[in-house]
Design an enzyme around this catalytic site. Structure first.
Site, PDB file in Angstrom:
ATOM      1  CE1 TYR A 161     -29.554   2.835  -8.320  1.00 13.36           C
ATOM      2  CE2 TYR A 161     -28.859   1.131 -10.161  1.00 13.36           C
ATOM      3  CZ  TYR A 161     -29.773   2.035  -9.467  1.00 13.36           C
ATOM      4  OH  TYR A 161     -30.974   2.483 -10.131  1.00 13.36           O
ATOM      5  N   GLY A 171     -23.945   3.343  -3.611  1.00 12.03           N
ATOM      6  CA  GLY A 171     -22.807   3.914  -4.608  1.00 12.03           C
ATOM      7  C   GLY A 171     -22.615   2.907  -5.706  1.00 12.03           C
ATOM      8  CE  LYS A 196      -4.465   1.037   0.278  1.00 11.58           C
ATOM      9  NZ  LYS A 196      -5.778   0.187   0.111  1.00 11.58           N
ATOM     10  CB  VAL A 208     -19.943  -1.902  -4.721  1.00 12.39           C
ATOM     11  CG1 VAL A 208     -20.031  -3.156  -4.374  1.00 12.39           C
ATOM     12  CG2 VAL A 208     -18.350  -1.291  -4.960  1.00 12.39           C
ATOM     13  N   GLY A 239     -25.620   2.054   1.564  1.00  8.29           N
ATOM     14  CA  GLY A 239     -24.860   2.685   0.475  1.00  8.29           C
ATOM     15  C   GLY A 239     -25.214   2.229  -0.807  1.00  8.29           C
TER      16      GLY A 239
HETATM   17  P1  NAD Z   1     -19.375   4.959  -3.353  1.00  5.91           P
HETATM   18  O1  NAD Z   1     -18.659   6.221  -2.867  1.00  5.91           O
HETATM   19  O2  NAD Z   1     -19.529   4.949  -4.808  1.00  5.91           O
HETATM   20  O3  NAD Z   1     -20.588   4.407  -2.706  1.00  5.91           O
HETATM   21  C1  NAD Z   1     -20.465   4.675  -1.204  1.00  5.91           C
HETATM   22  C2  NAD Z   1     -22.049   5.183  -1.088  1.00  5.91           C
HETATM   23  O4  NAD Z   1     -22.440   5.076   0.349  1.00  5.91           O
HETATM   24  C3  NAD Z   1     -22.359   6.464  -1.513  1.00  5.91           C
HETATM   25  O5  NAD Z   1     -23.682   6.752  -2.369  1.00  5.91           O
HETATM   26  C4  NAD Z   1     -22.550   7.413  -0.190  1.00  5.91           C
HETATM   27  O6  NAD Z   1     -23.521   8.440  -0.214  1.00  5.91           O
HETATM   28  C5  NAD Z   1     -23.154   6.084   0.890  1.00  5.91           C
HETATM   29  N1  NAD Z   1     -23.022   6.415   2.104  1.00  5.91           N
HETATM   30  C6  NAD Z   1     -21.867   7.057   2.894  1.00  5.91           C
HETATM   31  N2  NAD Z   1     -22.590   7.031   4.319  1.00  5.91           N
HETATM   32  C7  NAD Z   1     -23.491   6.298   4.177  1.00  5.91           C
HETATM   33  C8  NAD Z   1     -24.481   6.200   5.517  1.00  5.91           C
HETATM   34  N3  NAD Z   1     -23.897   6.420   6.541  1.00  5.91           N
HETATM   35  N4  NAD Z   1     -25.301   5.513   5.111  1.00  5.91           N
HETATM   36  C9  NAD Z   1     -26.003   5.274   3.941  1.00  5.91           C
HETATM   37  N5  NAD Z   1     -25.094   5.443   2.851  1.00  5.91           N
HETATM   38  C10 NAD Z   1     -23.721   5.961   3.125  1.00  5.91           C
HETATM   39  O7  NAD Z   1     -18.340   3.857  -2.947  1.00  5.91           O
HETATM   40  P2  NAD Z   1     -18.197   2.254  -3.557  1.00  5.91           P
HETATM   41  O8  NAD Z   1     -17.106   2.262  -4.824  1.00  5.91           O
HETATM   42  O9  NAD Z   1     -19.591   1.544  -3.892  1.00  5.91           O
HETATM   43  O10 NAD Z   1     -17.505   1.517  -2.395  1.00  5.91           O
HETATM   44  C11 NAD Z   1     -18.375   1.178  -1.380  1.00  5.91           C
HETATM   45  C12 NAD Z   1     -17.426   0.417  -0.130  1.00  5.91           C
HETATM   46  O11 NAD Z   1     -17.054  -0.825  -0.715  1.00  5.91           O
HETATM   47  C13 NAD Z   1     -16.294   1.086   0.312  1.00  5.91           C
HETATM   48  O12 NAD Z   1     -16.184   0.821   1.886  1.00  5.91           O
HETATM   49  C14 NAD Z   1     -15.363   0.856  -0.311  1.00  5.91           C
HETATM   50  O13 NAD Z   1     -13.861   1.036   0.213  1.00  5.91           O
HETATM   51  C15 NAD Z   1     -15.635  -0.661  -0.548  1.00  5.91           C
HETATM   52  N6  NAD Z   1     -14.985  -1.406  -1.675  1.00  5.91           N
HETATM   53  C16 NAD Z   1     -15.250  -0.851  -2.927  1.00  5.91           C
HETATM   54  C17 NAD Z   1     -14.422  -1.436  -3.852  1.00  5.91           C
HETATM   55  C18 NAD Z   1     -14.683  -1.116  -5.408  1.00  5.91           C
HETATM   56  O14 NAD Z   1     -14.535  -1.692  -6.423  1.00  5.91           O
HETATM   57  N7  NAD Z   1     -15.435  -0.054  -5.612  1.00  5.91           N
HETATM   58  C19 NAD Z   1     -13.692  -2.579  -3.587  1.00  5.91           C
HETATM   59  C20 NAD Z   1     -13.410  -3.108  -2.476  1.00  5.91           C
HETATM   60  C21 NAD Z   1     -14.093  -2.437  -1.255  1.00  5.91           C
END
Ligand code: NAD
Length: 381
Positions: A197, A193, A86, A195, A191
């Site tokens: 969705y 977001g 990292k 993932v 959430g």
């Molecule tokens: P993102 O930022 O696209 O979506 C996160 C969503 O969570 C946002 O829409 C935000 O408004 C919402 N949110 C934040 N706080 C909240 C709460 N208290 N209650 C309800 N909703 C809330 O992020 P993402 O890429 O979808 O990732 C989501 C999680 O998965 C993160 O923890 C990320 O570290 C983890 N993750 C993502 C990936 C990836 O490929 N994107 C891979 C491994 C882990």
């Protein structure tokens, strides 16, 4: 001129036999970074570059030591021929980003001769990776536009992560109900977001009903428009306490804590969010309540698999006998179902929490089982 200093931090509480920890500084661009390589037994270490306004050097060091170790476990359990590493860059990502800073960071990565491969993380974006890639080939997760190959393995990892979570939830359903089908199950997603969705789509297609919560109204309106009567809207504060079969945390970390766990009614907790447990002991608290927890790094490894496949394909370092296509990548990710099954069996047989079982299986892989190694030699400029 970038200066680098190997840090000797063997007495640090988060030190875990890390192989290399290097502090880089470049006064000309303002770059201040630590790269930590935890373990490369299985191959070059891959892990994101976090850009964050750390309050102190100590905070940044603790973060990079902890996160790099986590990547070793995640990649090993996902059977990726990659180690764990990292990088952290000190500073506010809204203020410090310049092309020159990322070029200096690229040179810092290059100086490690392939022991560390960077990728996106909190605070860094695809456009930053493109700048870094001008100085080093040790960058993963580049967009299709500069990929130059029609292999379908480049691009946004989030839908791949969602698919892995969906496969992992089937393993959870099989363990809890004896049937992997999610049809008729009720799932609360925290959430909506990138993932969350995409996960919702998989679940609705499979016949599940959803309760979803997000801080942003637009995400909820979009979900209501697409999923109609298959979705209802929950409160972000109490979404974990919904009367559902599965709670899927897909927002922020530390959601499983002393306050939330007593209120969880779901039989299963599994979602994409990283670092879901506020403290390691919360894993046991879930076990004591009879809640099946899918360890976060085991169920959310679709993202690292996606960026790993992109890196292998773009740099001509295919460690497998199979071609690197979106089909083989998704088949790899689908094995999360089988891996979680193994985690649950080990936990059942040994009376362990699922987190302890996942750690044990991951350790066996990176300490003992040789996987095909990824060459650290540059083959593509
Ligand atoms: P993102 O930022 O696209 O979506 C996160 C969503 O969570 C946002 O829409 C935000 O408004 C919402 N949110 C934040 N706080 C909240 C709460 N208290 N209650 C309800 N909703 C809330 O992020 P993402 O890429 O979808 O990732 C989501 C999680 O998965 C993160 O923890 C990320 O570290 C983890 N993750 C993502 C990936 C990836 O490929 N994107 C891979 C491994 C882990």
């Amino acid at each position: 001129m970038i200066s680098s200093k190997v840090l000797d931090v063997t007495n640090h509480p988060s030190f875990d036999n890390h192989e290399q920890i290097v502090h880089f500084e470049d006064p000309a661009t303002g770059l201040q970074s630590i790269i930590a390589v935890h373990n490369t037994n299985l191959g070059a270490s891959l892990g994101g570059c976090r850009i964050f306004p750390y309050a102190s050097f100590e905070d940044a060091l603790t973060d990079v030591l902890r996160l790099s170790k986590g990547m070793t476990y995640k990649s090993a359990l996902a059977s990726l021929p990659l180690g764990g590493g990292k990088a952290v860059i000190f500073g506010n990502p809204r203020q410090i980003k310049t092309a020159e800073l990322f070029h200096a960071f690229g040179e810092a990565i290059e100086s490690l001769n392939g022991a560390y491969i960077t990728a996106e993380d909190v605070g860094s974006a695809e456009s930053d990776m493109i700048e870094i890639a001008k100085k080093t080939s040790y960058v993963a997760g580049l967009p299709e536009a500069i990929h130059g190959q029609e292999d379908g393995v480049s691009g946004n990892p989030s839908p791949v992560t969602a698919y892995g979570v969906y496969c992992g939830l089937k393993a959870c359903a099989k363990e809890k109900y004896g049937d992997p089908s999610l049809a008729g199950r009720k799932v609360a997603i925290q959430g909506m977001g990138a993932v969350g969705y995409a996960l919702a789509r998989y679940l609705v297609e499979d016949g599940a009903a959803l309760v979803v919560a997000d801080l942003h109204k637009e995400a909820l309106e979009k979900a209501q428009a697409e999923f109609a009567d298959k979705v209802s809207i929950g409160d972000p504060i109490t979404i974990h306490a919904e009367d559902v079969d599965i709670f899927a945390p897909c927002a922020m970390g530390a959601i499983l804590n002393d306050r939330t766990i007593p209120d969880i009614k779901a039989a299963i907790v599994g979602g994409a969010a990283n670092n879901q447990l506020a403290e390691p002991r919360h894993d046991l608290m879930l076990k004591d309540r009879g809640i099946l927890y899918a360890p976060d790094y085991a169920i959310n490894s679709g993202g690292i698999t996606s960026v790993g496949y992109e890196y292998f394909a773009r740099t001509g370092r295919n460690p497998y006998t199979h071609p690197l296509t979106s089909g083989t990548m998704m088949a790899h990710v689908a094995r999360i179902e089988e891996t979680l099954g193994q985690v649950f069996t080990l936990a059942d047989n040994k009376g362990l929490s699922t987190g302890e079982a996942a750690d044990q299986l991951a350790r066996e892989k990176f300490m003992e089982t040789p996987l095909p190694r990824v060459s650290t030699q540059t083959s593509v400029a």
